[in-house]
Each structure stands twice: as structure tokens, then as C-alpha cells.
Design a protein around this motif. Structure first.
Motif, PDB file in Angstrom:
ATOM      1  N   THR A 141     -25.569  39.829 -20.478  1.00  0.00           N
ATOM      2  CA  THR A 141     -26.660  38.880 -20.382  1.00  0.00           C
ATOM      3  C   THR A 141     -26.132  37.531 -19.915  1.00  0.00           C
ATOM      4  N   ASN A 142     -26.958  36.758 -19.199  1.00  0.00           N
ATOM      5  CA  ASN A 142     -26.514  35.430 -18.772  1.00  0.00           C
ATOM      6  C   ASN A 142     -26.281  34.515 -19.972  1.00  0.00           C
ATOM      7  N   HIS A 143     -26.878  34.846 -21.127  1.00  0.00           N
ATOM      8  CA  HIS A 143     -26.670  34.023 -22.320  1.00  0.00           C
ATOM      9  C   HIS A 143     -25.259  34.180 -22.888  1.00  0.00           C
ATOM     10  N   ALA A 144     -24.491  35.096 -22.323  1.00  0.00           N
ATOM     11  CA  ALA A 144     -23.091  35.250 -22.723  1.00  0.00           C
ATOM     12  C   ALA A 144     -22.139  34.588 -21.729  1.00  0.00           C
ATOM     13  N   ASN A 145     -22.661  33.807 -20.790  1.00  0.00           N
ATOM     14  CA  ASN A 145     -21.793  33.193 -19.777  1.00  0.00           C
ATOM     15  C   ASN A 145     -20.766  32.243 -20.380  1.00  0.00           C
ATOM     16  N   ARG A 146     -21.064  31.697 -21.542  1.00  0.00           N
ATOM     17  CA  ARG A 146     -20.076  30.833 -22.201  1.00  0.00           C
ATOM     18  C   ARG A 146     -18.791  31.600 -22.535  1.00  0.00           C
ATOM     19  N   LEU A 147     -18.880  32.938 -22.592  1.00  0.00           N
ATOM     20  CA  LEU A 147     -17.715  33.758 -22.932  1.00  0.00           C
ATOM     21  C   LEU A 147     -16.865  34.140 -21.723  1.00  0.00           C
ATOM     22  N   ILE A 148     -17.275  33.746 -20.527  1.00  0.00           N
ATOM     23  CA  ILE A 148     -16.545  34.196 -19.331  1.00  0.00           C
ATOM     24  C   ILE A 148     -15.051  33.890 -19.414  1.00  0.00           C
ATOM     25  N   PRO A 149     -14.643  32.663 -19.731  1.00  0.00           N
ATOM     26  CA  PRO A 149     -13.191  32.422 -19.813  1.00  0.00           C
ATOM     27  C   PRO A 149     -12.499  33.318 -20.832  1.00  0.00           C
ATOM     28  N   GLU A 150     -13.133  33.535 -21.987  1.00  0.00           N
ATOM     29  CA  GLU A 150     -12.532  34.381 -23.012  1.00  0.00           C
ATOM     30  C   GLU A 150     -12.452  35.839 -22.554  1.00  0.00           C
ATOM     31  N   ILE A 151     -13.498  36.308 -21.864  1.00  0.00           N
ATOM     32  CA  ILE A 151     -13.480  37.685 -21.365  1.00  0.00           C
ATOM     33  C   ILE A 151     -12.389  37.863 -20.329  1.00  0.00           C
ATOM     34  N   MET A 152     -12.252  36.908 -19.422  1.00  0.00           N
ATOM     35  CA  MET A 152     -11.220  37.017 -18.384  1.00  0.00           C
ATOM     36  C   MET A 152      -9.820  36.948 -18.977  1.00  0.00           C
ATOM     37  N   GLU A 153      -9.660  36.194 -20.056  1.00  0.00           N
ATOM     38  CA  GLU A 153      -8.359  36.137 -20.744  1.00  0.00           C
ATOM     39  C   GLU A 153      -8.096  37.432 -21.505  1.00  0.00           C
ATOM     40  N   ALA A 154      -9.120  37.969 -22.152  1.00  0.00           N
ATOM     41  CA  ALA A 154      -8.950  39.171 -22.974  1.00  0.00           C
ATOM     42  C   ALA A 154      -8.733  40.421 -22.140  1.00  0.00           C
ATOM     43  N   SER A 155      -9.160  40.394 -20.881  1.00  0.00           N
ATOM     44  CA  SER A 155      -9.040  41.565 -20.008  1.00  0.00           C
ATOM     45  C   SER A 155      -8.380  41.146 -18.700  1.00  0.00           C
ATOM     46  N   PRO A 156      -7.069  40.915 -18.714  1.00  0.00           N
ATOM     47  CA  PRO A 156      -6.374  40.284 -17.578  1.00  0.00           C
ATOM     48  C   PRO A 156      -6.324  41.112 -16.304  1.00  0.00           C
ATOM     49  N   ASP A 157      -6.653  42.394 -16.377  1.00  0.00           N
ATOM     50  CA  ASP A 157      -6.667  43.214 -15.159  1.00  0.00           C
ATOM     51  C   ASP A 157      -8.067  43.336 -14.562  1.00  0.00           C
ATOM     52  N   SER A 158      -9.047  42.743 -15.220  1.00  0.00           N
ATOM     53  CA  SER A 158     -10.421  42.847 -14.752  1.00  0.00           C
ATOM     54  C   SER A 158     -10.698  41.862 -13.623  1.00  0.00           C
ATOM     55  N   ARG A 159     -11.662  42.245 -12.788  1.00  0.00           N
ATOM     56  CA  ARG A 159     -12.166  41.352 -11.750  1.00  0.00           C
ATOM     57  C   ARG A 159     -13.644  41.096 -12.024  1.00  0.00           C
ATOM     58  N   ALA A 160     -14.171  40.032 -11.436  1.00  0.00           N
ATOM     59  CA  ALA A 160     -15.534  39.639 -11.751  1.00  0.00           C
ATOM     60  C   ALA A 160     -16.288  39.188 -10.509  1.00  0.00           C
ATOM     61  N   ILE A 161     -17.560  39.560 -10.473  1.00  0.00           N
ATOM     62  CA  ILE A 161     -18.489  39.069  -9.473  1.00  0.00           C
ATOM     63  C   ILE A 161     -19.385  38.037 -10.156  1.00  0.00           C
ATOM     64  N   PHE A 162     -19.482  36.850  -9.569  1.00  0.00           N
ATOM     65  CA  PHE A 162     -20.402  35.822 -10.051  1.00  0.00           C
ATOM     66  C   PHE A 162     -21.605  35.841  -9.114  1.00  0.00           C
ATOM     67  N   MET A 163     -22.741  36.285  -9.634  1.00  0.00           N
ATOM     68  CA  MET A 163     -23.928  36.461  -8.798  1.00  0.00           C
ATOM     69  C   MET A 163     -24.957  35.377  -9.096  1.00  0.00           C
ATOM     70  N   THR A 164     -25.492  34.788  -8.038  1.00  0.00           N
ATOM     71  CA  THR A 164     -26.465  33.721  -8.214  1.00  0.00           C
ATOM     72  C   THR A 164     -27.500  33.780  -7.100  1.00  0.00           C
ATOM     73  N   CYS A 165     -28.472  32.881  -7.171  1.00  0.00           N
ATOM     74  CA  CYS A 165     -29.535  32.838  -6.167  1.00  0.00           C
ATOM     75  C   CYS A 165     -29.875  31.387  -5.875  1.00  0.00           C
ATOM     76  N   ALA A 166     -30.716  31.186  -4.874  1.00  0.00           N
ATOM     77  CA  ALA A 166     -31.186  29.847  -4.553  1.00  0.00           C
ATOM     78  C   ALA A 166     -32.126  29.350  -5.644  1.00  0.00           C
ATOM     79  N   LEU A 167     -32.373  28.051  -5.644  1.00  0.00           N
ATOM     80  CA  LEU A 167     -33.208  27.448  -6.692  1.00  0.00           C
ATOM     81  C   LEU A 167     -34.645  27.956  -6.651  1.00  0.00           C
ATOM     82  N   LYS A 168     -35.228  28.053  -5.464  1.00  0.00           N
ATOM     83  CA  LYS A 168     -36.653  28.394  -5.375  1.00  0.00           C
ATOM     84  C   LYS A 168     -36.979  29.740  -6.017  1.00  0.00           C
ATOM     85  N   PRO A 169     -36.275  30.840  -5.683  1.00  0.00           N
ATOM     86  CA  PRO A 169     -36.612  32.100  -6.360  1.00  0.00           C
ATOM     87  C   PRO A 169     -36.344  32.071  -7.854  1.00  0.00           C
ATOM     88  N   PHE A 170     -35.355  31.285  -8.273  1.00  0.00           N
ATOM     89  CA  PHE A 170     -35.078  31.159  -9.704  1.00  0.00           C
ATOM     90  C   PHE A 170     -36.280  30.524 -10.410  1.00  0.00           C
TER      91      PHE A 170
END
Length: 328
Positions: A141-170
Motif C-alpha cells: 500500500t502507498n501508506h507503507a511508503n515511509r518504510l521504503i528505506p527500511e525495506i531496501m535495507e532489510a532486503s539488500p538484493d531487492s530492486r524496486a520500481i517507483f511508480m507515479t502519475c501526473a497531478l491531474k489524473p491523481f
């Protein structure tokens, strides 16, 4: 037949951690049928019909569960950007499993400090080995975005996609959800300001006086800055950003790029099969077919005003928004 829940959970990869009750110190597991990962909706909403497909163990016993694992990667997102659809598209026989919003990660957002170390255990349990695939993708969930640094530290072999959109559709997505969408947007601003906030020089009165779409727009803006900083920070070689509009135009190419970036063998990937999959004509959040909703003129005007306001703030602060795509 054993009644030890740890042994039961170890015996079948369908068992995944589902939530944590911090008040009584227990972790809840549920057995997920494989087809559930392809279904519309979110994993946190799934409830097994059979009570035997639920187990509960003390948090202290999580580390006792022994499982073989696969590489695990992540799709982090800013909400309303087609990330659920992408998660479903990443379910491909012989290649990968995509998990859309398992509830367990949301449970960790407000974990007491003494329980933070269990994050690595939870990620290992989500990554447990499954027959016929070579990787796991998790979209929290996007409500877990505060955990991104901790997740990346806890799983050092993982890769991540950061997905976003323009303001208007949001903002259109916020608006069309009515009162609850507007309330969600204001709460999201308060939430993101806590861990990715910027000093915008606004008094408490000015914050209170913002319209709902202004507050939601600021939440979006904070997300853009947060993602930009993370993508250029210590994890830059393990992160790529993705624009929702690019994905909408290029489903198969996007998935191929993600597989390449995550070093996943895609020799059996069929772009034609993916493009013709029924999931692209369904509403991924589970409410039937895709709905088309056109905002009225007054809403269009307000969104344009919010966009202009945020563009001024971005120029003054030297921030580029939205995030520029780096997935290639």
C-alpha cells in the motif's frame, strides 16, 4: 497429523503472513490460492472460506519458520497510478508472481520499535519459494511508503520500481471518490508530511484553509520529492522510476523492462499474450469493468489552479515534479 502452526505454515507456500496484532503479540497467516494473485482487488481484503486456512502464532515464533526463498522485488507507488494493474500483469507462469497489497506490510507501518527487526523475517516469508516461477513482486500500500528505506535495507538484493502519475489524473481519482476521497486526500497530506515533509512556510491557519484538492495535491507533490530523493540516494542503482502514462501505452514493453532491470529470465515472456490478457479490460481494484468518469468544468478549473500553484512552489524550491521516468 501435526497441529503445530509453524510446521503447517512451512509445509505449503500458499501460507503467507497476513497481519499482526500488536496488542496480543500474535501474527496471523492465511492460505492464499495461487489464482488469488491474478484476481482483481487486494490481498489484504481476501478472507478464506475455510477457517482451517487461517493460523495464528506468537510474533516470537516468526523466526522459527524455515522456508526456501526466491528473489523479491517491489513496486512502490503514489496511489491512483495503475500500480495494481501492473502488479497483476507481473503474474506470469514460469516467470513471476505479483502480490498486490499484502496486509502484513501495512501492519508494520506502526510497529513498536522493538519489533522493527521482524521486517526482514516478514519479507523472507513473502518471498518463499513457489513452483514454476523465479521471482516475487510485492506492491505494498502507498501508506507503507515511509518504510521504503527500511525495506531496501532489510532486503539488500531487492530492486524496486517507483511508480507515479501526473497531478491531474491523481486529483481526478481523489475527486471522483466523493467525500471519502476528499477526506483521504487531506489525511494523506498529514501522513506524508510526517516523514517526507517540506517547510512550505504555511501557518496552521493556512494549512487548515486549503481546499481538499490543494491538500491532496500537496501530498502528491511531497511524494514526487520523496521518490526523487530516494531514487538518487543510496539505493539509486536498485531503483527505477515509472510513469503511469508510459505503462498505459506500453504494457508489454514496461513489463519487459522491469524483468530486465530485475535480472529475471524472460525467455518465456510473450508480449502478445500479455497485451491480450483480460486484466486490461477489468477494473483492477475489484469492482467490475473499468469506469470512465469525466470531471465537470468547475473541477477542471480547480485542478488547473492547484497545478499552477504547485508549479510555482516547485520552481521556488527547485523541485522537479512529477518524477521523471528512469526505467529503460
Amino acid at each position: 497429523m501435526t497441529t503445530d502452526p509453524v510446521i503447517i505454515i512451512e509445509g505449503d507456500p500458499g501460507w503467507l503472513p497476513h497481519s499482526i496484532d500488536w496488542s496480543n503479540g500474535t501474527a496471523q497467516f492465511q492460505k492464499f490460492p495461487h489464482e488469488q494473485f491474478r484476481a482483481p482487488g487486494f490481498l489484504f481484503e481476501f478472507q478464506p472460506e475455510d477457517s482451517a486456512d487461517k493460523q495464528e502464532i506468537p510474533i516470537s515464533r516468526l523466526r522459527d519458520i524455515r522456508v526456501e526463498t526466491l528473489p523479491i522485488h517491489f513496486v512502490f507507488h503514489t496511489a491512483f497510478c495503475r500500480s495494481t494493474l501492473l502488479s497483476r500483469a507481473l503474474n506470469m507462469d514460469g516467470i513471476a508472481v505479483g502480490m498486490s497489497e499484502p496486509g502484513i506490510i501495512a501492519s508494520l507501518v506502526n510497529a513498536p520499535a522493538e519489533f522493527r527487526p521482524i521486517l526482514s523475517i516478514v519479507l523472507r516469508l513473502l518471498a518463499r519459494q513457489r513452483t514454476g516461477v523465479s521471482a516475487i513482486f510485492v506492491k505494498p500500500t502507498n501508506h507503507a511508503n515511509r518504510l521504503i528505506p527500511e525495506i531496501m535495507e532489510a532486503s539488500p538484493d531487492s530492486r524496486a520500481i517507483f511508480m507515479t502519475c501526473a497531478l491531474k489524473p491523481f486529483l481526478n481519482s481523489v475527486r471522483k471518490r466523493g467525500l471519502m476521497g476528499h477526506r483521504w486526500g487531506r489525511k494523506l497530506y498529514l501522513e506524508v508530511q510526517q516523514y517526507a515533509g517540506l517547510d512550505l512556510g504555511m501557518s496552521p491557519t493556512e494549512n487548515f484553509a486549503m481546499s481538499d484538492l490543494q491538500a491532496a495535491g500537496l501530498a502528491w507533490f511531497l511524494y514526487q520529492n520523496y521518490f526523487t530523493n530516494l531514487a538518487s540516494g543510496p539505493y539509486h542503482d536498485r531503483v527505477r522510476t515509472l510513469d503511469a502514462e508510459f505503462f498505459d501505452r506500453n504494457h508489454a514493453e514496461t513489463v519487459q523492462r522491469i524483468l530486465n532491470f530485475c535480472l529475471i529470465d524472460s525467455s518465456s515472456f510473450s508480449p502478445e499474450t500479455l497485451e491480450n490478457a483480460p486484466l486490461f479490460s477489468e477494473y483492477s481494484k475489484g469492482d467490475g469493468e473499468i469506469r470512465i468518469d469525466t470531471p465537470g468544468e468547475s473541477t477542471e478549473n480547480e485542478i488547473s489552479q492547484v497545478q499552477h500553484w504547485l508549479e510555482i512552489i516547485a520552481r521556488q524550491m527547485g523541485i522537479r515534479a512529477p518524477v521523471q521516468q528512469s526505467l529503460a
